[in-house]
Scaffold this active site. Structure first.
Site, mmCIF file in Angstrom:
data_model
loop_
_atom_site.group_PDB
_atom_site.id
_atom_site.type_symbol
_atom_site.label_atom_id
_atom_site.label_comp_id
_atom_site.label_asym_id
_atom_site.label_seq_id
_atom_site.Cartn_x
_atom_site.Cartn_y
_atom_site.Cartn_z
ATOM 1 N N SER A 124 23.344 58.935 15.518
ATOM 2 C CA SER A 124 21.989 58.888 16.073
ATOM 3 C C SER A 124 21.843 59.915 17.198
ATOM 4 O O SER A 124 20.742 60.381 17.482
ATOM 5 C CB SER A 124 21.701 57.485 16.615
ATOM 6 N N ARG A 125 22.941 60.277 17.843
ATOM 7 C CA ARG A 125 22.878 61.206 18.977
ATOM 8 C C ARG A 125 22.766 62.665 18.540
ATOM 9 O O ARG A 125 22.512 63.532 19.385
ATOM 10 C CB ARG A 125 24.103 61.028 19.873
ATOM 11 N N ASP A 156 33.585 55.179 14.523
ATOM 12 C CA ASP A 156 33.914 54.629 15.843
ATOM 13 C C ASP A 156 35.261 53.911 15.736
ATOM 14 O O ASP A 156 35.336 52.679 15.676
ATOM 15 C CB ASP A 156 32.800 53.678 16.294
ATOM 16 N N HIS A 191 24.752 54.328 8.477
ATOM 17 C CA HIS A 191 24.430 52.902 8.527
ATOM 18 C C HIS A 191 24.162 52.360 7.108
ATOM 19 O O HIS A 191 24.625 51.281 6.749
ATOM 20 C CB HIS A 191 23.174 52.659 9.376
ATOM 21 N N GLN A 193 36.341 51.291 18.292
ATOM 22 C CA GLN A 193 35.490 50.104 18.154
ATOM 23 C C GLN A 193 36.017 49.212 17.027
ATOM 24 O O GLN A 193 36.056 47.985 17.155
ATOM 25 C CB GLN A 193 34.051 50.529 17.870
HETATM 26 P P1 AMP Z 1 25.508 52.366 15.927
HETATM 27 O O1 AMP Z 1 24.105 52.137 15.502
HETATM 28 O O2 AMP Z 1 25.786 53.753 16.399
HETATM 29 O O3 AMP Z 1 26.037 51.288 16.844
HETATM 30 O O4 AMP Z 1 26.382 52.221 14.599
HETATM 31 C C1 AMP Z 1 26.331 51.046 13.820
HETATM 32 C C2 AMP Z 1 27.468 51.073 12.816
HETATM 33 O O5 AMP Z 1 27.353 52.229 11.988
HETATM 34 C C3 AMP Z 1 28.839 51.164 13.514
HETATM 35 O O6 AMP Z 1 29.767 50.340 12.821
HETATM 36 C C4 AMP Z 1 29.190 52.621 13.355
HETATM 37 O O7 AMP Z 1 30.576 52.864 13.348
HETATM 38 C C5 AMP Z 1 28.569 52.928 11.995
HETATM 39 N N1 AMP Z 1 28.370 54.373 11.849
HETATM 40 C C6 AMP Z 1 27.795 55.218 12.749
HETATM 41 N N2 AMP Z 1 27.838 56.486 12.288
HETATM 42 C C7 AMP Z 1 28.465 56.436 11.086
HETATM 43 C C8 AMP Z 1 28.821 57.421 10.118
HETATM 44 N N3 AMP Z 1 28.553 58.721 10.296
HETATM 45 N N4 AMP Z 1 29.459 57.008 8.992
HETATM 46 C C9 AMP Z 1 29.753 55.691 8.804
HETATM 47 N N5 AMP Z 1 29.436 54.710 9.673
HETATM 48 C C10 AMP Z 1 28.796 55.084 10.804
#
Ligand code: AMP
Length: 277
Positions: free
Chosen positions: A183-184, A147, A34, A150
């Site tokens: 996060s998982r 993602d 993030h 997405q």
């Molecule tokens: P989330 O909180 O999981 O909805 O993720 C928020 C944003 O962070 C989304 O655009 C995700 O694709 C991005 N994101 C999550 N994990 C990663 C990662 N390992 N590297 C880069 N971006 C990420």
């Protein structure tokens, strides 16, 4: 750094920001993935807005909405240190007013891969992202390649609905052993955590075969599958070699491909991907 909850607070704080605005939507429980998007936004824009909202509409009935990890004080500390200007923490009532019935559905692009395994997921994603875009009015919005579907869905939706903004995609951030940050990951047991980097090894094996001239999508899928099956705790949901824009499965790779997978380690479902170039 200012923190707001209601729409009127957000609108007032947004209006007070001068110059260009970069926006990073998140579900919180932040990690370096993030923060890498925040850094891209800071590089490009005068001000940065981050939202934290665990969107109930993108979780299926048997998914982990209630158990989804949350730690707002820690998230705010990280965002402050990263130099974010404004954080929006909408409540479910702000995003889904009583009687809510306006949804955004995309057609073909949401059918395969994650959309196939998680019916309704992208309806929830597209709807909340459109609402966040409407409220925040950013010049640029930042999403992670982690993602991949997405990203494709949000780009399509922004184009179809004429949102006047750029979608910027940041590279997947990984642990030292190759596991994509998520996060998982905190759900993984020690043994599952040790097995999970097999996802990146499978992607790398396919990339090596592609670099050596392999152009059969079936061969690349088989190679990824065999690599993952080497880990006894891994349970494959899908392994895909698809067109990078349409997300339809390929026979022969002509102009790059999206290699992706969803794999269970115990009860935890992890995804990963790479684009062949
Ligand atoms: P989330 O909180 O999981 O909805 O993720 C928020 C944003 O962070 C989304 O655009 C995700 O694709 C991005 N994101 C999550 N994990 C990663 C990662 N390992 N590297 C880069 N971006 C990420």
């Amino acid at each position: 750094m200012k923190t707001v909850t209601t729409l009127s607070e957000l609108r007032a704080a947004r209006a007070a920001l001068a110059g260009t605005v970069g926006f990073v939507p998140t579900m919180g429980y932040l990690h370096a993935g993030h923060i890498s998007l925040v850094q891209l936004a800071k590089r490009d824009c005068t001000s940065v807005i981050v939202s934290i909202f665990v969107n109930p509409a993108q979780f299926g009935p048997n998914e982990d909405l209630d158990a989804y990890p949350r730690d707002i004080p820690r998230d705010l500390q990280m965002l402050q240190e990263a130099g974010v200007d404004l954080v929006w923490l909408p409540t479910p009532e702000v995003m889904y007013p009583p009687g809510f019935q306006t949804w955004i559905d995309l057609d073909e692009i949401t059918q395969p891969l994650e959309g196939g395994m998680r019916p309704g997921h992208f309806r929830g994603v597209a709807t909340v992202v459109a609402k966040l875009f409407n409220a925040v009015g950013p010049d640029k919005a930042y999403f992670g390649q982690k993602d991949a579907q997405q990203v494709a869905v949000v780009k399509r939706m922004a184009l179809d609905l004429n949102f006047p903004l750029d979608i910027v995609v940041g590279p997947t951030q990984r642990e030292a052993d190759g596991l994509a940050l998520s996060s998982r990951n905190k759900y993984l047991s020690e043994a599952e955590r040790a097995a999970a980097p097999v996802l990146q090894r499978a992607l790398q094996a396919a990339q090596v075969a592609y670099a050596a001239g392999e152009r059969s999508a079936a061969a690349l899928r088989a190679l990824m599958q065999q690599t993952i099956e080497y880990e006894p705790t891994a349970r494959i949901q899908y392994v895909s070699c698809a067109h990078p824009l349409t997300l339809q499965e390929l026979d022969t790779i002509t102009e790059g491909a999206l290699l992706s997978m969803a794999v269970y380690f115990g009860k935890t479902r992890l995804i990963d991907n790479v684009i062949l170039d």
